[in-house]
Structures are given as C-alpha cells and as structure tokens.
Design a protein around this motif. Structure first.
Motif, mmCIF file in Angstrom:
data_model
loop_
_atom_site.group_PDB
_atom_site.id
_atom_site.type_symbol
_atom_site.label_atom_id
_atom_site.label_comp_id
_atom_site.label_asym_id
_atom_site.label_seq_id
_atom_site.Cartn_x
_atom_site.Cartn_y
_atom_site.Cartn_z
ATOM 1 N N ARG A 397 0.844 -1.193 0.000
ATOM 2 C CA ARG A 397 0.000 0.000 0.000
ATOM 3 C C ARG A 397 0.880 1.242 0.000
ATOM 4 O O ARG A 397 0.668 2.170 -0.759
ATOM 5 C CB ARG A 397 -0.923 0.004 1.226
ATOM 6 C CG ARG A 397 -2.121 -0.912 1.071
ATOM 7 C CD ARG A 397 -3.238 -0.537 2.045
ATOM 8 N NE ARG A 397 -4.410 -1.358 1.780
ATOM 9 C CZ ARG A 397 -4.640 -2.538 2.349
ATOM 10 N NH1 ARG A 397 -3.771 -3.017 3.218
ATOM 11 N NH2 ARG A 397 -5.715 -3.237 2.053
ATOM 12 N N GLU A 398 1.880 1.249 0.869
ATOM 13 C CA GLU A 398 2.929 2.257 0.878
ATOM 14 C C GLU A 398 4.110 1.666 1.644
ATOM 15 O O GLU A 398 3.919 0.837 2.540
ATOM 16 C CB GLU A 398 2.470 3.569 1.518
ATOM 17 C CG GLU A 398 1.950 3.431 2.928
ATOM 18 C CD GLU A 398 1.308 4.714 3.421
ATOM 19 O OE1 GLU A 398 1.645 5.785 2.893
ATOM 20 O OE2 GLU A 398 0.473 4.637 4.336
ATOM 21 N N THR A 399 5.289 2.054 1.305
ATOM 22 C CA THR A 399 6.458 1.488 1.988
ATOM 23 C C THR A 399 6.821 2.316 3.211
ATOM 24 O O THR A 399 6.509 3.503 3.298
ATOM 25 C CB THR A 399 7.671 1.421 1.047
ATOM 26 O OG1 THR A 399 8.020 2.747 0.635
ATOM 27 C CG2 THR A 399 7.389 0.546 -0.158
ATOM 28 N N VAL A 400 7.490 1.657 4.151
ATOM 29 C CA VAL A 400 7.997 2.292 5.371
ATOM 30 C C VAL A 400 9.482 1.929 5.472
ATOM 31 O O VAL A 400 9.969 1.064 4.741
ATOM 32 C CB VAL A 400 7.228 1.797 6.615
ATOM 33 C CG1 VAL A 400 5.783 2.272 6.561
ATOM 34 C CG2 VAL A 400 7.283 0.272 6.722
ATOM 35 N N PRO A 401 10.222 2.597 6.373
ATOM 36 C CA PRO A 401 11.666 2.319 6.444
ATOM 37 C C PRO A 401 12.010 0.845 6.606
ATOM 38 O O PRO A 401 13.031 0.381 6.092
ATOM 39 C CB PRO A 401 12.102 3.150 7.650
ATOM 40 C CG PRO A 401 11.169 4.322 7.640
ATOM 41 C CD PRO A 401 9.848 3.756 7.212
ATOM 42 N N GLU A 402 11.162 0.084 7.310
ATOM 43 C CA GLU A 402 11.458 -1.343 7.487
ATOM 44 C C GLU A 402 11.438 -2.127 6.176
ATOM 45 O O GLU A 402 11.946 -3.244 6.110
ATOM 46 C CB GLU A 402 10.460 -1.986 8.460
ATOM 47 C CG GLU A 402 10.577 -1.479 9.885
ATOM 48 C CD GLU A 402 9.627 -0.341 10.188
ATOM 49 O OE1 GLU A 402 9.065 -0.309 11.287
ATOM 50 O OE2 GLU A 402 9.444 0.522 9.315
ATOM 51 N N GLY A 419 3.373 9.726 -3.584
ATOM 52 C CA GLY A 419 3.644 10.664 -4.670
ATOM 53 C C GLY A 419 5.104 10.589 -5.064
ATOM 54 O O GLY A 419 5.831 9.669 -4.680
ATOM 55 N N THR A 420 5.545 11.591 -5.816
ATOM 56 C CA THR A 420 6.895 11.548 -6.377
ATOM 57 C C THR A 420 7.992 11.688 -5.334
ATOM 58 O O THR A 420 9.148 11.376 -5.616
ATOM 59 C CB THR A 420 7.065 12.662 -7.431
ATOM 60 O OG1 THR A 420 6.727 13.917 -6.828
ATOM 61 C CG2 THR A 420 6.178 12.417 -8.626
ATOM 62 N N THR A 421 7.661 12.173 -4.131
ATOM 63 C CA THR A 421 8.671 12.248 -3.078
ATOM 64 C C THR A 421 8.292 11.392 -1.873
ATOM 65 O O THR A 421 8.789 11.611 -0.773
ATOM 66 C CB THR A 421 8.890 13.708 -2.624
ATOM 67 O OG1 THR A 421 7.635 14.262 -2.214
ATOM 68 C CG2 THR A 421 9.488 14.548 -3.738
ATOM 69 N N SER A 422 7.417 10.415 -2.074
ATOM 70 C CA SER A 422 7.098 9.486 -0.991
ATOM 71 C C SER A 422 8.294 8.577 -0.729
ATOM 72 O O SER A 422 9.262 8.531 -1.494
ATOM 73 C CB SER A 422 5.872 8.651 -1.361
ATOM 74 O OG SER A 422 6.135 7.862 -2.506
ATOM 75 N N HIS A 423 8.227 7.843 0.363
ATOM 76 C CA HIS A 423 9.349 6.982 0.755
ATOM 77 C C HIS A 423 9.727 6.024 -0.372
ATOM 78 O O HIS A 423 10.916 5.884 -0.723
ATOM 79 C CB HIS A 423 8.969 6.193 2.013
ATOM 80 C CG HIS A 423 10.018 5.243 2.487
ATOM 81 N ND1 HIS A 423 10.063 3.925 2.068
ATOM 82 C CD2 HIS A 423 11.078 5.418 3.320
ATOM 83 C CE1 HIS A 423 11.100 3.327 2.646
ATOM 84 N NE2 HIS A 423 11.727 4.213 3.404
ATOM 85 N N ALA A 424 8.740 5.350 -0.953
ATOM 86 C CA ALA A 424 9.028 4.376 -2.008
ATOM 87 C C ALA A 424 9.709 5.037 -3.202
ATOM 88 O O ALA A 424 10.663 4.492 -3.773
ATOM 89 C CB ALA A 424 7.732 3.692 -2.454
ATOM 90 N N ALA A 425 9.212 6.214 -3.591
ATOM 91 C CA ALA A 425 9.761 6.901 -4.764
ATOM 92 C C ALA A 425 11.207 7.315 -4.541
ATOM 93 O O ALA A 425 12.082 7.098 -5.392
ATOM 94 C CB ALA A 425 8.894 8.118 -5.097
ATOM 95 N N VAL A 426 11.485 7.916 -3.390
ATOM 96 C CA VAL A 426 12.837 8.421 -3.113
ATOM 97 C C VAL A 426 13.833 7.275 -3.026
ATOM 98 O O VAL A 426 14.925 7.324 -3.617
ATOM 99 C CB VAL A 426 12.848 9.254 -1.813
ATOM 100 C CG1 VAL A 426 14.269 9.601 -1.408
ATOM 101 C CG2 VAL A 426 12.015 10.525 -1.999
ATOM 102 N N ILE A 427 13.469 6.219 -2.293
ATOM 103 C CA ILE A 427 14.402 5.099 -2.127
ATOM 104 C C ILE A 427 14.602 4.369 -3.449
ATOM 105 O O ILE A 427 15.733 3.996 -3.797
ATOM 106 C CB ILE A 427 13.891 4.128 -1.046
ATOM 107 C CG1 ILE A 427 13.757 4.862 0.298
ATOM 108 C CG2 ILE A 427 14.825 2.943 -0.909
ATOM 109 C CD1 ILE A 427 15.028 5.532 0.772
ATOM 110 N N ALA A 428 13.537 4.169 -4.213
ATOM 111 C CA ALA A 428 13.671 3.461 -5.491
ATOM 112 C C ALA A 428 14.574 4.231 -6.446
ATOM 113 O O ALA A 428 15.404 3.634 -7.151
ATOM 114 C CB ALA A 428 12.296 3.233 -6.119
#
Length: 846
Positions: A397-402, A419-428
């Motif tokens: 649904r959305e990623t978290v640091p874990e 969005g484009t600066t969500s955790h998943a987007a930035v880490i990917a």
C-alpha cells in the motif's frame, strides 16, 4: 500562374520568402529540399494569417485557386504546416481536384480501376470530413463503389458532387482551418506544449500519382534505427498504393535486401541508390536524421515530404553524437538536442516500444526503467525470493523504512499510495529501481496475498512488468531493451561537462550508491542519510536497546556497539569517493520507525530485551506522535538524545583519520537536519567540536571538517542569516521544505494532485517541479541572507528537485554552488546543468 492574382499563395521556390513563423515548418522544410535540387512536386505555402481568415469565413475564397490545377494531372494535396512539427495539425487531404473529366482522363492513362480508386478515395474523404456525412454510409469498396458513393452524396446533399476543383480546394482549406481552431485541437496542442492560439500554415502540393504502369507506388525511407539509433536503412515501399487508394497488383516491398521478402534494393537498385543519396544530402543540409516520404510514378521519383525521424531516448543520444562527430552540428548543439530526462531511459532496462503492451494499471512514474518479476507483498517475501535468485516485485500500500531490505531484494516496487517524493519513490530512485506509486486503481489484500487491478485478480507469485518510465503496470513478461550506457552516452556527457555549469553531487546512503555516483561522475556526495544504516539486521537490536535505555550511560553503551559499524560505513564511503566531498546528514527520523507495531513484533522485541510485553507496549506507545514528521526528529532528537550525534560524530572523525592515512585527505561535511533556530546549531556544534577535539587527541592526528545545515523548514530559510554565522554551508532539503511550505503531505498528495494540476490550482506537482514562486522564493531569500552574513558560504539543494532540469536551471540562475540528487539522476543533472550554462551564455550574448 500569375502570383499577383493570389497574394496569399506563395510558390515554394529557392528564393521565395518562406518564413517558419508565417508559413510553418513543413513549408520551410520543403523549400530546403527544393534548394537541394531534389525532385519535389510544385508546392505552395498559405500563411497562417490567411488560414485564420479562412477559418473565420471572411475570405470569400482565395482568388486564383483554379490556376493550381492547370499543370500535371490536375490534382493537389493539402498538408498542415504548424510552426513546430510536434504540434500536429489536421490530417492530410489527397486528390483534391478530381472530377468526372479528370477521372476520364486518368482512366485512359493509368487504367479505369486505378482512376476509380483515386476518385472514390477523395469522394469518401470529402463526404466524411467536409460535408460531415455518416462515415458508415461511405464504407463500400469494390466494383460499383464509386457510382454508389456519388449517388449517395447527391441524395444526402441534394446536389451533385462538386466538379469545380477550386471549390473543392476552398472547402478543404476552410475545413482544415476550422479543425485547427476547434476546442479539442487547442487542448491537444496545449498538451504538446504549444500555445492554444498557435498559428497554422497550409501547404498545397501537386499530386504525384502512385498508381499506374511501371514501378509505381509510395513509401518512406529512413537511415537510422528509430529505437537504437544505429545506422540502418529501413522503410517500406507499397507498390500501387496512392494514399488510401489501392490499385491492382499492389504489394509491399522492404527497402533493403537484408530484410525478409522482396526488396526495392533488388527490384530497382538505381532508384534505391538515388533515395539513399537524397537521404544523405537531407541529413547534411537539414542537419538532422530525416524520414523521407516519396512516390514512384512509372519509375520516376518524387520527394513529397521530409520529417524529423521519430526516435527513442537512446536513439536521440546516438543521433546527436553522430551528427556532431560528422561535423554537421557543433558539440554544444548536440548537448542541447537531447532532453535531459531522456538519459534516465538509457540507464535502465526499458520496455521495447515495438512490443505489445497489456496494461492492467497505471500510477505515477516515480522511478524510471522497467523490470519483470513475480508479485510479493512483504519485505520478507522479497528477501526469500532473492535468496532463490528469483526476480520479484514488491507490492505495498505504501512502503515504510522497514521495507528497505525488501526494496533492495526486489527488482521493482509498486505502491497503491504515495507521490513523487514518498518513501518508495525516493528510495527506489536512489537504488535505480523502477517504481510506480499512487496506483489508486489497484486494491491490495495483504492477508489474502492478492492484487486487484481493474477486472484482473493477481496472486502472489504471478508475473507482472513495471514500466517506471510510463507509470504503467503490464501483465506478464514484456520484451525489454538493455541499458544503453555505451560510448555515445559517455561522449555526450563528456561534452556536457566541458560546457560547464552548476556542480552535481549525488545522494548516496550506501557504498553501492557511492560507487554508482562515481560511475556517473558525480562531483561528490551531497547527502548521505545515515539512518538507513541502522536498519541492518546486525544494528537494529542495538538501536532498539538504545531506545529503551533510561540513562545516558546506558544509551551510550548501546550506541558503542553501533560505533564500529558506522565507522566502517564512513571509511568505505570516503575511500570510494577518493577525496571528493562527502556530506553526511546526522540522524533524522523519529525513533518509532525503528520499533515494531504489530503484536507479534512487540512480543519478539520484549523477548529480545528480556522485558515484560506490557513495558514494551507502553514504551512504544509513549514514543508515538500525532504528527511524527513534525515531532521529535532531526536536530530535536540530537539535542534531547545527544548520545546519538556524539556517536555519529566520533564515527565520522575516526573514519576521517583512517581514510586520510590510506589515501587522499578527507574533509567531511556534517549536516544538521530539520533546523529552525540558530541556537540548535550552536548546541550541536559545541558537542561536535568537543568530539573532534577528543578524536584528535586520541588518534594524535589533525583534521578539519565543515559543519552545515539542511534547510528544510520555512523558518530556517527566513533566518538563514543568523544560522549562517555557525555554518559553512547550507543545503536546501526541498522535499520537506515544499511539504511544510504548502502544508501538504508528500506521501498523500498524489491522491488529488492530478485534479489540482488539471484544474490549474497548481501549474505542476510541487513535489516534482520546484515551485519557483513560493518555495523558490524561500530559497532565494535564504541564500541572500546567508551570503550577506557569510559571503563565502556554500549554497546547495539536496532534495529530489536537485535532479529536475527546470529546478537545476533555477538553482544555476540563483548562482548556487551545486545540486545533489539520486545517483541514477546524476547524468540527467549533468546534462541539464550544461544546457543551463549554454543557455545563459546565449542570453548574455543577446
């Protein structure tokens, strides 16, 4: 023809006053072909002003149109000619001028069947597009179709089909002019970057017949592969094909004999050689790779048109470099011809544009590239798949640091939210993995391990393809193109670096990130987020012990277990960067991110700490915050739990001493996050200075370091003058700064951002494009006040906007020192920086 009788019809001759802004790109291109002595049929340009008059119905018809039908076969075509080819335009209309008399004359020369096909094609086009009659009524083909169409037109319009060529042409011109001016066409142009009121010229050209005796037909030829950009003659020749009209004996030939089937090169080698010669000349004179449209009439070539070859991102790089190497364009022009974002496509696998696409869902294209893998719904499942050497795609649904370990183990990431600066987007983006976020059309059931995508039900283990460049989720395994990090890619970036521009560093959290940054020639690390190092399995238990410790001494004891690990991290980073600057951000996230929240996780934690479950639960609840991103994190955590920053500073300085002994001297840059007041910097600086002095004494080694601030709160930007008194650099973290300035959650804004942009509330997604007017003003105010206090201070941007070409141009104009972005966006930023520098020099000259 007496041109004085028709001032709005300009014959396209070598010396005619054809102007792109008045007559459009096609008219200007045809003039260049005429100047090259290519066999171009007689052509005329109608300027945009005359087209507007025609659209308004004020012209009363252009005088002198009849003269256009007095040569050749008496037929003409009409094509749009906008200022830019990408702006499109109404469809081409062929065979204007055919009537009963012309039909009879053509029947005697090229055969009745061919003449019927030409006449029928125009009647159908005219009835549907000009008279606006039902297309289904005119769908008949074959014997008797022409007579049926003429009779049907009479019955519907209460008049015979127009026999006056001038009237036919006037109606076609009026229809095309009005189509260009319609609301749907305006919206389509705006989507392509054109102004809504963009002008349109028209081109009228004598028809070259592709039906008849001998080798007759129509085709296109191009001289590089549009997907790869490698030199290769390709195209098709359709014998006995005249637009939509098809004559007897029609066949399709390949251009060259290296393809399957009969080739034009075999059938007519002299004609093929002439076409190649024309293509070489067009490339040199038009300074571009072109696709040439041609017609053969009984073996005689007519060049109808030439358009810029449509190409993939990888082809655009190879073409630009090849043109520069051949001396056709300057190197700086080659640099300017490639769209910076196109480079992102070369760094990763891409879905082959020639293959079919079974799209099952769409979202925000958060990280470019494409990958195929089996669906997994947890980080643990991703790691298990990686252990089996099985490609998997993490769906959350959305990623978290874990989830970071799962993201490392997967080949791509798909999230329902963000969005484009969500955790998943930035880490990917940092990992260089394809990622789609905000795919609101999907439904995830973690317990059932299923994914609903529209009417499709997918289960864990099913195979999908993520196209992070387009934002599309594809069913099954799509055909992929390999990355194109070839010699042309390297050459273009070398030329870009030679052009100068703002510095480009990389955001790198791991040694692998740093190696990627070096591979892409980053000028250093502008942001190392140290908290990601704490999620490793061998560090997380010590981190949790520190969180549960009640006394400073106990916290220090737990952190001492992490110290050697952090020291090794920094030594490796310093050695990889080999003397280049490394900016290390001190610990930033709230502590609750390191703790489990489900009952099973809490039970395991209680067992590992040898504490009652109730005590662990109370501690976790006590650390929870209503708004943790605005709570005890960043410098606030560093001041209230100073042992964390003490440990990190010691790890940095001890690594500095060791790395400097082995190689180039290291001057670490320590960055304090989430600052909002000068006093915060003073407190942290005092403790960091004390640690530095202790390490110097213990290691009997001298070193220097730079302390700076990550400006990500509006107050820090406004008080940058005060803060600069204690900082040697300021780096704007535009992700959080945008979030706080707008009062938007960067993880949730994707749900409605499309609506906001569509309705003009925001011109663009402010998390994707830097908001120059709001957030940008804070950057300018902060930079100006900091420089007034400390003239030599370094100013940078380290948010995700640092890899955005438009934002790079803003930073360059503001005379910032560098931008920092994800490693895989470094090539994009290098090219954008060069283009900004070149444009700046051009502006200075004018």
């Amino acid at each position: 023809m007496n041109m004085r009788d028709c001032p709005d019809l300009l014959e396209i001759t070598p010396s005619a006053g054809v102007e792109r802004v008045r007559h459009g790109w096609r008219a200007k291109c045809l003039q260049r072909l005429v100047r090259m002595d290519l066999p171009v049929p007689r052509s005329f340009a109608i300027p945009a002003a005359a087209v507007q008059t025609i659209a308004a119905g004020r012209s009363g018809g252009l005088p002198g149109l009849s003269a256009l039908f007095e040569t050749g076969d008496g037929l003409v075509s009409v094509r749009p000619s906008a200022v830019m080819p990408d702006w499109g335009g109404p469809g081409t209309v062929l065979n204007v001028g055919i009537n009963d008399a012309t039909h009879a004359r053509l029947a005697g020369r090229i055969g009745r069947g061919n003449a019927d096909a030409i006449y029928l094609s125009f009647v159908q086009s005219y009835a549907i597009n000009i008279a606006r009659l039902d297309p289904d009524m005119f769908a008949q083909e074959g014997d008797g179709a022409l007579a049926h169409a003429l009779r049907l037109y009479h019955d519907e319009m209460d008049e015979d089909f127009p026999q006056d060529p001038a009237r036919q042409l006037a109606e076609v011109l009026r229809s095309m002019a009005r189509a260009w001016d319609g609301p749907s066409a305006r919206l389509l142009r705006q989507a392509k970057g054109a102004p809504a009121d963009a002008p349109l010229g028209l081109v009228v050209q004598d028809m070259a017949l592709a039906l008849g005796p001998g080798l007759s037909g129509s085709g296109t030829i191009q001289f590089v592969d549009p997907v790869t950009g490698t030199p290769r003659v390709t195209g098709r020749f359709r014998g006995q094909h005249h637009g939509a009209a098809v004559g007897s004996g029609a066949e399709t030939l390949y251009l060259t004999c290296d393809e399957r089937g009969t080739s034009l090169e075999d059938v007519a080698p002299d004609i093929f050689a002439d076409l190649v010669r024309f293509g070489v000349a067009a490339r040199e004179r038009l300074r571009e790779e072109m696709q040439i449209e041609f017609v053969l009439t009984d073996g005689r070539i007519s060049i109808i048109d030439a358009v810029r070859l449509q190409r993939s991102s990888r082809a655009s790089v190879r073409i630009a470099v090849a043109l520069a190497r051949d001396g056709i364009i300057p190197r700086t022009e080659a640099v300017m011809r490639v769209e910076p974002r196109a480079l992102a496509d070369l760094l990763h696998h891409q879905v082959d544009p020639r293959s079919p696409r079974d799209v099952i869902a769409r979202g925000i294209n958060a990280s470019p590239g494409a990958a195929t893998g089996r669906i997994v719904f947890s980080a643990a499942a991703a790691q298990a798949a990686a252990a089996r050497e099985e490609a998997c795609i993490l769906v959350r649904r959305e990623t978290v640091p874990e989830d970071i370990r799962g993201m490392h183990a997967s080949v791509a990431v798909l999230t329902e939210r963000g969005g484009t600066t969500s955790h998943a987007a930035v880490i990917a983006r940092g990992l260089g993995k394809p990622c789609i976020v905000g795919a609101s059309g999907i439904g995830i059931d973690g317990r059932a391990r299923t994914l609903h995508a529209g009417a499709r039900l997918l289960r864990e283990g099913d195979e999908i393809t993520i196209d992070g460049s387009s934002g599309e989720v594809l069913a099954g395994a799509a055909a992929l193109l390999d990355p194109a990090l070839d010699e042309a890619f390297t050459q273009l970036l070398d030329w870009a670096d030679a052009a100068g521009g703002i510095g480009v560093r990389a955001n790198a959290d791991t040694p692998e990130d740093a190696r990627t940054a070096r591979r892409f020639s980053a000028q250093g690390i502008g942001l190392c987020r140290t908290e990601h190092m704490f999620f490793d399995a061998d560090r997380l238990p010590a981190m949790r012990e520190m969180i549960f410790a009640d006394k400073p001494a106990d916290r220090k004891l737990a952190l001492d277990r992490i110290l050697p690990m952090q020291r090794r991290d920094f030594i490796e980073l310093f050695e990889i960067m080999a003397g280049l600057p490394v900016t290390i951000r001190l610990f930033d996230p709230p502590l609750h991110e390191f703790l489990p929240h489900d009952r099973e996780g809490l039970r395991e934690l209680a067992e590992s700490l040898d504490l009652p479950l109730s005590d662990v639960t109370r501690r976790v609840e006590a650390l929870s915050e209503f708004n943790p991103m605005l709570g005890m994190r960043g410098v606030r955590l560093g001041i209230t739990v100073p042992e964390i920053y003490d440990m990190q500073a010691r790890a940095i300085f001890e690594a500095t001493v060791e790395a400097s002994r082995k190689g180039a001297p290291v001057v670490p840059e320590i960055m304090v996050p989430l600052v909002s007041a000068m006093r915060e910097v003073e407190l942290v600086k005092t403790r960091v200075d004390a640690v530095a002095a202790a390490v110097r004494n213990e290691r009997r080694s001298d070193f220097t370091y730079r302390l700076g601030v990550m400006v990500e709160t509006p107050r820090a930007a406004l008080r940058a003058g005060d803060i600069a008194a204690h900082a040697t650099f300021l780096s704007f973290g535009t992700n959080d700064l945008t979030q706080m300035t707008y009062g938007l959650s960067r993880d949730d804004a994707g749900r409605f951002m499309g609506i906001y942009v569509g309705q003009g509330v925001y011109a663009e997604d402010p998390f994707h494009f830097l908001d120059n007017e709001g957030v940008g003003e804070l950057l300018l105010v902060g930079a100006r006040r900091a420089r007034q206090q400390r003239p030599g201070i370094t100013i940078a941007v380290c948010g995700e906007h640092g890899g955005n070409p438009e934002s790079i141009d803003f930073c360059a104009e503001a005379q910032f020192d560098y931008v920092s972005c994800s490693p895989f966006r470094v090539p994009v930023a290098r090219l954008a920086a060069a283009q900004s520098a070149i444009n700046s020099r051009l502006r200075d000259k004018t």
